[in-house]
Each structure stands twice: as structure tokens, then as C-alpha cells.
Design an enzyme around this catalytic site. Structure first.
Site, mmCIF file in Angstrom:
data_model
loop_
_atom_site.group_PDB
_atom_site.id
_atom_site.type_symbol
_atom_site.label_atom_id
_atom_site.label_comp_id
_atom_site.label_asym_id
_atom_site.label_seq_id
_atom_site.Cartn_x
_atom_site.Cartn_y
_atom_site.Cartn_z
ATOM 1 N N GLU A 38 48.899 41.253 33.861
ATOM 2 C CA GLU A 38 47.877 40.803 34.791
ATOM 3 C C GLU A 38 48.406 40.636 36.226
ATOM 4 O O GLU A 38 49.449 40.012 36.446
ATOM 5 C CB GLU A 38 47.303 39.465 34.275
ATOM 6 C CG GLU A 38 46.219 38.844 35.128
ATOM 7 C CD GLU A 38 44.997 39.729 35.317
ATOM 8 O OE1 GLU A 38 44.512 40.300 34.329
ATOM 9 O OE2 GLU A 38 44.536 39.859 36.465
ATOM 10 N N THR A 82 40.534 44.379 35.582
ATOM 11 C CA THR A 82 41.296 44.699 34.358
ATOM 12 C C THR A 82 40.587 45.752 33.514
ATOM 13 O O THR A 82 41.223 46.674 32.988
ATOM 14 C CB THR A 82 41.499 43.451 33.474
ATOM 15 O OG1 THR A 82 41.974 42.375 34.268
ATOM 16 C CG2 THR A 82 42.511 43.726 32.368
HETATM 17 C C1 GP9 Z 1 39.895 38.586 31.543
HETATM 18 C C2 GP9 Z 1 41.137 39.143 32.101
HETATM 19 C C3 GP9 Z 1 41.152 39.081 33.587
HETATM 20 O O1 GP9 Z 1 39.755 38.705 30.179
HETATM 21 O O2 GP9 Z 1 41.390 40.416 31.620
HETATM 22 O O3 GP9 Z 1 40.239 39.943 34.138
HETATM 23 P P1 GP9 Z 1 40.258 40.330 35.678
HETATM 24 O O4 GP9 Z 1 39.610 39.208 36.424
HETATM 25 O O5 GP9 Z 1 41.662 40.521 36.120
HETATM 26 O O6 GP9 Z 1 39.475 41.580 35.697
HETATM 27 MN MN MN Z 2 43.297 41.698 35.712
#
Ligand code: GP9
Ligand code: MN
Length: 408
Positions: A38, A82
């Protein structure tokens, strides 16, 4: 129309699975553990806060001989964040300019990585300790053929083991091992981390590096959660070893998208010691892409300009899975005759020679703006980039894969 796109791709994008590198099949029959990290940007690597390395584990990993590190790898996500990164990686298609494909076109016909791997005998799964319907994942995952999706409910979440968006990554990895061990081998498992997410705040007693000091609270915190990510990945590698899963697997680490938006350019400029213009903004879109192959000895740092669009053909190449009738906008990163640019969703692009963004053409090696009379140097690539984005949109909006036979 799909045949027009097919002939464009035949001409402009070499066969992604061409057996033209000595890495073809290097990971044949191994498990694939794909970690979507992330909000992790490349500038964190080798950075220091008050003399302390932010990411000591990843710093070593990227230089080790059992790891192939693409240092010029770009995320290509848009509003779907994401979920866009997941979509690009699994389909080698571009995300949409508006909205998230995971919501707008979750029922389309795709030829996604998990489906392909399932047919090759892999068990496929996703691990992510958030609500399953976030980004409409439950619907999309079912459509693209994942066998299992371990969401928040598969984990024991307590006040002690959670902060920020929920279950902290160390507990997430630790609790995932038992599920991973229950997979039939070979497996393809995607892990999506969560802790290093905006606003990057964490309890001080769990932080092992100082905050940065600038006018941006976000950037100041960013290093602490990045260090936390680094520690959680180090622990995960150890847990895989302890579980006996490490030797028979390859581990792919990829940053999903930026964490520090352009609203923080002033603080970012202070940290990097230079002003963030268009060129630097594009440089900041680099995220990690590392392929760790236990026992491999010829790893190293690669300079090619590559991006998320290239991940699917690259993984298939490493796994030795021929898939020559696939329609992909990306190329195998190890192919010599690869297409030489990476298009971003907003029409910016990076090629070996140029960086183009906001209507300005830069020399990629110097970062200098190219003089107006020579700026048309960027035009031929710009045209191709726009064409590709358009074709990809047409595939998605028209659900055109319904009319294409992937097993000719
Ligand atoms: C949520 C995580 C974050 O499940 O994958 O999402 P993002 O805000 O980075 O798209
Ligand atoms: Mn993300």
C-alpha cells in the site's frame, strides 16, 4: 473493432510470452506470493530520517542476488487507486479515466491472471483484511476466477492488533500463514497490505523511526508507517521460511500507487532538496517492483522503463506459461524488443528518452524541458499512448473480450 485492436497490439507490442530471455520458466511450478504494498513510493528506498534508514529490509532485498529489481517501474493507477492497480496487473489493460473498473465493469468478460493460472493448475487466492465489498472486490474476484478471498472476517481483529484502517500488517501476515499452508500447491496468492495508508498515523510506541519535520503532517508520518511496512515484510519472509513455504515460492513485491499527493509538493521538495515540477512529479510515480526468487543467483538492478501494465506478461514469462494469443497492452519486461514507453492514465508518458506531462516534453536523462521547436519529438509517442488508452477504454466499455477467442 476487436480485430483492429488485435492487429495494433500485434504490431506494437511483441509477444509478451516470447521465450526470448533466459528467465523464461525460471519459476515454473513455483508458488507465486504477490504482495501489493500500500502507498509505497520508491523515494522511500535508501532514504534516511535523522540518520536512520527508513526501509533497511527492502534496501538489502533490492540489491540481493536472488532478487530482480526494476528501479524504473511506474504505477499507472487513476481514481480506482488500489483496485486500479489490481486491475492493471491482472489484465494488462489500462484503468478508466473516470471511476473504477472494479465498480463500473465488474461483470465483463476478462482473461485475467487468476483464470489463466487456474487453468494451469494453480489454486488462487487473495488476502486482505478489509471489508470484502470494498472496491466491489467480492464481485470482481468471483468474476476473474479467484478460488478464495480471505477478508476481514477471516482474521482476529482486536484493539491491540489494529490501528489506522484496521488490522495491522504484522498481525495480518502472521494470521495469514495458516490459510496459505492450506492451499494446494502450486498456488498464486495475492496479499494486499493496509497499514501504510493515508493518513499514515500510527501509535508512537509501535514506531521505530522518527517523524520527518516539515509543513506536511502527512509526509512527516509517512516514514513511520513505511518503516512499519518494511518490518512487517521482513517478518513475513521469516514466517514463510518457518512454514516451509519459502523455497518453493517466488515473492513479488509491488507498490500499488503513490501515497504522497501533489498537495504536499512543498514538503516533498524540502525532503528531496529540489523543486517538484512536472518532471519530478512523474519521477515520484515510481513504485517498487521486485521479483524475489529463492536460490536464484543472477538477480540485479534493471533500468528498463516498465510499469504495472507489464506485470501480467512478465509473470507468465517467469512461470513458463505460453499465452501467445492474449491481448495485453504491456510487455514481458525481459523481452528485448519491448514497446519503449509507459503511458499514464492522464496522457503523461515515460519513454527511454522522454518524459511527457501537462503538455511539456522533458529530456528523461537530464530533466530539462525540451525547447519548443524540438518538442514535437514527443508527439509520435504521445499519439500511441493516446491510442492505447482509447483502445483499452473501448475494450472495457464495449466488453469486447466477449468477441475474442483467447485460445485460438
Ligand atoms: C482498501 C485498501 C485501500 O481495501 O485497498 O484502498 P485505496 O484507498 O488505497 O484504494
Ligand atoms: Mn492503495
Amino acid at each position: 473493432e476487436i480485430s483492429e485492436i488485435e492487429s495494433y497490439l500485434d504490431k506494437n507490442s511483441p509477444d509478451g510470452q516470447a521465450k526470448d530471455s533466459d528467465l523464461y520458466g525460471v519459476a515454473k511450478d513455483k508458488n507465486v506470493i504477490f504482495v501489493s504494498v500500500e502507498s509505497f513510493q520508491n523515494f522511500l528506498l535508501d532514504s534516511e530520517i535523522n540518520g536512520t534508514e527508513t526501509t533497511p529490509f527492502l534496501n538489502d532485498l533490492k540489491e540481493s542476488k536472488d532478487t530482480i529489481w526494476f528501479k524504473n517501474f511506474y504505477h499507472q493507477t487513476a481514481q480506482g487507486k488500489t483496485s486500479d492497480s489490481e486491475f492493471i496487473v491482472e489484465n494488462s489493460l489500462y484503468p478508466l479515466g473516470r471511476g473504477a473498473v472494479y465498480f463500473t465493469n465488474a461483470q465483463n468478460e476478462y482473461n485475467a491472471l487468476p483464470e489463466i493460472l487456474s487453468e494451469e493448475g494453480y489454486e488462487t487466492s487473495v488476502f486482505h483484511a478489509n471489508n470484502k465489498s470494498f472496491w466491489n472486490r467480492d464481485v470482481m474476484y468471483e468474476n476473474v476466477g479467484y478460488d478464495e478471498f480471505y477478508g476481514e472476517q477471516s482474521y482476529e481483529v482486536t484493539p491491540e492488533n489494529s490501528f489506522g484502517w484496521g488490522l495491522e500488517d504484522k498481525a495480518f501476515f502472521e494470521q495469514s500463514i495458516k490459510y496459505l499452508q492450506s492451499q494446494k500447491q502450486p498456488f498464486y496468492s495475492k496479499f494486499i497490505t493496509l497499514t501504510h495508508h493515508f493518513p499514515f498515523e500510527m501509535p508512537e510506541d509501535k514506531a521505530n523511526i522518527d517523524q520527518y519535520d516539515s509543513g506536511s503532517k502527512t509526509l512527516n508520518h509517512y516514514f513511520q508507517t513505511a518503516r512499519y511496512t518494511d518490518e512487517s515484510l521482513e517478518q513475513f519472509f521469516q514466517q514463510l521460511k518457518d512454514a516451509g513455504l519459502y523455497e518453493d515460492s517466488i515473492i513479488v513485491l509491488m507498490g500499488d500507487h503513490y501515497g504522497i499527493s501533489e498537495y504536499h509538493n512543498k514538503a516533498m521538495g524540502q525532503f528531496l532538496g529540489k523543486e517538484i515540477n512536472g518532471y519530478e512529479h512523474i519521477q515520484l510515480q515510481k513504485v517498487p517492483f521486485m521479483v524475489h526468487i529463492p536460490g536464484y543467483e543472477n538477480g540485479g538492478v534493471r533500468e528498463e522503463v516498465v510499469g504495472q501494465i507489464d506485470v501480467k506478461p512478465t509473470l507468465l514469462h517467469l512461470l513458463g506459461i505460453g499465452n501467445k494469443d492474449d491481448l495485453t497492452f504491456g510487455d514481458n519486461m525481459f523481452a528485448e524488443d519491448r514497446k519503449d514507453f509507459i503511458a499514464m492514465r492522464d496522457g503523461s508518458f515515460v519513454s527511454e528518452q522522454y518524459v511527457f506531462t501537462d503538455g511539456v516534453c522533458y529530456d528523461r536523462s537530464t530533466g530539462e524541458q525540451i525547447l519548443e521547436e524540438e518538442a514535437e519529438a514527443c508527439n509520435p509517442i504521445k499519439e500511441k499512448a493516446d491510442q492505447e488508452l482509447q483502445y483499452s477504454d473501448n475494450i472495457i466499455y464495449g466488453d469486447l473480450f466477449r468477441f475474442y477467442d483467447f485460445k485460438q
